[in-house]
Structures are given as structure tokens and as C-alpha cells.
Design an enzyme around this catalytic site. Structure first.
Site, short mmCIF file in Angstrom:
data_model
loop_
_atom_site.label_atom_id
_atom_site.label_comp_id
_atom_site.label_asym_id
_atom_site.label_seq_id
_atom_site.Cartn_x
_atom_site.Cartn_y
_atom_site.Cartn_z
N HIS A 63 0.89 -1.17 0.00
CA HIS A 63 0.00 0.00 0.00
C HIS A 63 0.93 1.22 0.00
O HIS A 63 2.03 1.17 0.55
CB HIS A 63 -0.83 0.12 1.28
CG HIS A 63 -1.80 -0.98 1.54
ND1 HIS A 63 -1.44 -2.20 2.00
CD2 HIS A 63 -3.17 -0.99 1.46
CE1 HIS A 63 -2.53 -2.95 2.17
NE2 HIS A 63 -3.59 -2.25 1.85
N ASP A 73 2.02 1.95 3.60
CA ASP A 73 2.93 1.10 4.37
C ASP A 73 4.34 1.13 3.79
O ASP A 73 5.30 0.83 4.48
CB ASP A 73 2.41 -0.34 4.58
CG ASP A 73 1.84 -0.99 3.35
OD1 ASP A 73 0.63 -1.28 3.36
OD2 ASP A 73 2.58 -1.20 2.39
C1 XLS Z 1 -8.01 -6.24 4.50
C2 XLS Z 1 -7.48 -6.52 3.18
C3 XLS Z 1 -6.25 -5.73 2.78
C4 XLS Z 1 -6.14 -5.75 1.28
C5 XLS Z 1 -5.34 -4.65 0.71
O1 XLS Z 1 -8.81 -6.99 5.06
O2 XLS Z 1 -7.24 -7.89 3.07
O3 XLS Z 1 -5.14 -6.21 3.41
O4 XLS Z 1 -5.60 -6.96 0.83
O5 XLS Z 1 -5.82 -3.40 1.06
#
Ligand code: XLS
Ligand code: NI
Ligand code: NI
Length: 440
Positions: free
Chosen positions: A99, A102
Site C-alpha cells: 500500500h 505502508d
Molecule cells: C483487509 C485486506 C487488505 C487488502 C489490501 O482486510 O485484506 O489487506 O488486501 O488493502
């Protein structure tokens, strides 16, 4: 160069090994159905859970201390790059997912956030060139900050919508820079908690608008990634709009977006929707929208998105069976959207978590390939639906019947024979394949 993990390169030692830091089933170059295991599985490291999650949960603070921590969040972002690449190299993982927030921290202004992300991702790019590690997908975190308390694309505040669009634009630019083959939209807080304050029609229209302009930018910007929606039925909102694959398909078709998006299917989201993981994969496969996988598992007794590392061979086998039936994951891969348990706080635990997850899917792949090769379930299914290959069944299959004709036909029937589903027998065979004891 600083070494962040005092653990060496992880090797394949085979199923009898007692070494916790070795692969038992994942032998990356071993050929399965004509392709090396690593190309079937395309494992990816999740930046967020691996480098950012430190054991905090709703009730308690961090439990994990990492050697790449730094008081200065920007410096820490750079250290995470080094640590992450060291980690992937040691495990032989060839892809990562990220992301925006992150990979680099949120700064006081959007402009600064963009600039820091530009710098950190430049460094990521240099490490990618050095190691040959690739980006599976990028995404934007449009759910964490309080501006997204009521969603991003579905927020009642137009400024929040615009801010999310800006973040998505930039995350797409970074994904392009890193050569990402996919771009993911997880709905984040796109949903509602109560209909008393929600105009669902308006929110869905807006959400479709956001996806439409992102789709356009994917082309305009030259990113040309495979766009993926990640269904999830609840959490953080009570009702997420992207409930499951079937719901998302309906949504996409309503807004004429069905040709532009595939799905990123997460195991734990499937079970939150009271579906099996392989159900969701199957629905995606038969509609030709199986894009990528977020591999993890939930705890069926807790019932929330625990994002555990997958260790359930049964589920992994059935998942890989669907992947093989689909002809592989194409541009997608298997991203470990999973975090080590709060009490598994050591670096060694982090390695073991990945090893366990990779081995589980490697074993699943091995069993699934054998099941497919022997056509066990496929032959059974063929037999089970045989009545549609001739006579009245064939006419139904060819959509060449009327209600009147079927009524005339049924009136002449003495009785309708049952066909045993033989579920227990099939499940027993599956057990034998998992235990490698079946001799067909
Ligand atoms: C949250 C999601 C997240 C997505 C990406 O529950 O799994 O981690 O994979 O934003
Ligand atoms: Ni996910
Ligand atoms: Ni999840």
C-alpha cells in the site's frame, strides 16, 4: 550492508526434515504439470503485515521489536526496504505487494506524502533491479486515516472522495514505476454501519465513478495493470459493498465495468462471507475473473479477519485445484496477506510463518495436480451430469426446449431416479490423496 535477520537462506530439505527453518514441500524448481512450482505459486510478501505489523490488536499494543525500527518514520521506511528485500531473498520470494502508506508514512500534507513515497519507491526500484524481485501489485490505503471514517469513494464528504482519488492516482503511478502487473482495490471502508444515515444508491454510484476514473487512468497513464477488486463482506463496516465475488460481479455489471476488473480473492474474506475459499475461487473461475489470491486463513471460532498464515492443507489443496482448473493465475500470484500471531513475536517466528504458508500451498499444489492428472473428481462430475448428454437432457443443454415439451415428456415418466452424490466417498478419496496413499 546491515543484516537485519540473523537467519540464513531457507532451503528445501524435504518432508522428513525436522529443521523448522527449511522447506518440506516447497521445492521451487521442481516441475509440476510441466511448470516449476514457483511459477504456479508466485508467492508474494505483503509489505504491511510483514514489515509494519508489530503485534498490536484491538486490546493491546505491540509485542514485536524489529531491528529495522527507527524513531524517524521516513528513515524507518528506508530501513524496511532493506529488511524486506533481505527477507524475500532469504526465503526465495520473488514478488511483493504494497500500500502507499505502508511503503512510506503519511506526512502532514499530501504533497509531502507523495514526495516521500517517490523517494522510498525509487529506492525500492533500485533494490528490485539488484535482486530481480518484482512487484505483484500495488494499492492505496484509503481507510486508515480519520478522513476516511465514512469511506473513501462512498464517503458523504466530497473532499474525502477527492483525496482518495489523489492517493489512488499516485499509488498507480508508483505501481507503474515498479512495473506492478496488478493494481488492487480493497473496499476499505466502502460500506455502511446503519441505513439510518446512508444513501446506498448514491454511495454505490459514487464508488462506481471512482472505479471508472481509476480504470481510465490505468490506460491513460500507461500503467495497464490488471485491475482487481478484493471482495470482503464485513469489517471494518457492518456491511461492505464488495460482499463476495458474486456481489461484485453484479455491481460491475450494473455499471458496465465487468470487462475492466477481475478479483483478488482472500481466503479469510471468503469465510467471513460464510463461503469456503474454494467456493469464491470457483465463482471467479467460472466467470473468468480469477485474478490473484490473498493467501491466509481465519479462525473459524473467532469469526473475524484474523489474517493467519495458511496451514490448512485441505483448504490449500482445494484452492490450488481451482487455480489449476483455471489454467493458472496468469498475471496474479499468491500474496501472503497474513501476519504472525501476536505471541509469535520473534524474527524466527516471522520466517517460520512464511515457511509454513509456502509449504502448505506447495503441498496443496502437489495434491491438486495429482487429483487433476488422475481426473478423479472430473470423471465423477462427468458421470454425474451424464443425463444432459443425450435425449431430453441434451435438448435442455442446448437450450432447445419449451415448457410444454418438457411437460409432455414428464407426464410420460414413471419416476425420477436419484443419483448418489457419493460425498463421503469423494471426501475419503481426497484424504487418501492428501496422505499420498491412493493408488488409482
Ligand atoms: C483487509 C485486506 C487488505 C487488502 C489490501 O482486510 O485484506 O489487506 O488486501 O488493502
Ligand atoms: Ni487482502
Ligand atoms: Ni483481510
Amino acid at each position: 550492508m546491515k543484516e537485519y535477520f540473523k537467519i540464513g537462506k531457507i532451503k528445501y530439505e524435504g518432508p522428513k526434515s525436522k529443521n523448522p527453518l527449511a522447506f518440506k514441500y516447497y521445492d521451487k524448481n521442481e516441475m509440476i504439470l510441466g511448470k516449476p512450482m514457483k511459477d504456479h505459486l508466485k508467492f508474494a510478501m505483503s509489505w504491511w503485515h510483514t514489515l509494519c505489523a508489530k503485534g498490536a490488536d484491538q486490546f493491546g499494543s505491540n509485542t514485536m521489536e524489529r531491528s529495522f525500527e527507527n524513531q524517524d518514520p521516513v528513515k524507518e521506511a528506508f530501513e524496511k526496504v532493506d529488511a524486506g528485500f533481505e527477507f524475500m531473498q532469504k526465503l526465495g520470494i520473488e514478488y511483493f505487494c504494497f500500500h502507499d502508506r505502508d511503503m512510506a508514512p503519511e506526512m502532514p500534507t499530501l504533497e509531502e506524502s507523495n514526495r516521500v513515497l517517490d523517494e522510498v519507491s525509487d529506492y525500492v526500484l533500485s533494490k528490485m533491479k539488484e535482486t530481480n524481485i518484482k512487484c505483484l501489485w500495488g494499492t492505496a490505503n484509503c481507510f486508515n486515516h480519520k478522513r476516511y471514517m465514512s469511506g473513501a469513494g462512498t464517503s458523504p464528504n466530497a473532499d474525502a472522495f477527492a483525496y482518495a482519488a489523489a492517493q489512488i492516482k499516485h499509488a498507480m503511478d508508483i505501481t507503474k514505476k515498479l512495473g506492478g502487473q496488478n493494481y488492487v482495490f480493497w473496499g476499505g471502508r466502502e460500506g455502511y454501519d446503519t441505513l439510518l444515515n446512508t444513501d446506498m444508491k448514491m454511495e454505490l454510484d459514487h464508488y462506481a465513478t471512482l472505479l471508472t476514473i481509476a480504470r481510465d487512468y490505468n490506460i491513460k497513464s500507461g500503467l495497464n495493470a490488471q485491475l482487481l477488486i478484493e471482495p470482503k463482506p464485513k469489517e471494518p463496516t457492518k456491511h461492505q459493498y464488495d460482499f463476495d465475488v458474486q456481489t461484485v460481479l453484479g455491481f460491475l455489471r450494473t455499471y458496465g465495468l465487468e470487462k475492466d476488473f477481475k478479483m483478488n480473492i482472500e481466503a479469510n474474506h471468503a469465510t467471513l462471507a460464510i463461503h469456503t475459499f474454494n467456493h469464491e475461487l470457483n465463482v471467479a473461475r467460472i466467470h473468468n475473473v480469477l485474478g490473484s489470491i490473498d493467501a491466509n486463513q481465519g479462525d473459524m471460532l473467532l469469526g473475524w479477519d484474523t489474517d493467519q498464515f495458511p496451514t490448512n492443507i485441505y483448504d490449500a489443496t482445494l484452492a490450488m485445484y481451482e487455480v489449476l482448473l483455471a489454467g493458472g493465475l496468469g498475471k496474479g500470484g499468491l500474496n501472503f496477506d497474513a501476519k504472525a500471531r501476536r505471541q509469535s513475536f520473534t524474527d524466527e517466528d516471522l520466517f517460520i510463518s512464511y515457511i509454513a504458508g509456502m509449504d502448505t500451498f506447495a503441498k496443496g499444489l502437489r495434491v491438486a495436480a495429482k487429483l487433476l492428472e488422475d481426473q478423479v473428481f472430473e470423471n465423477f462430475k462427468k458421470e454425474r451430469y451424464q443425463s444432459f448428454t443425450s435425449g431430453i437432457g441434451k435438448k435442455i443443454e442446448e437450450k432447445n426446449v419449451t415448457l410444454e415439451e418438457l411437460s409432455d415428456y414428464a407426464l410420460k415418466l414413471e419416476q425420477v431416479e436419484g443419483i448418489s452424490g457419493r460425498q463421503e466417498w469423494l471426501e475419503a478419496i481426497l484424504n487418501q490423496y492428501i496422505c499420498e496413499s491412493y493408488e488409482g
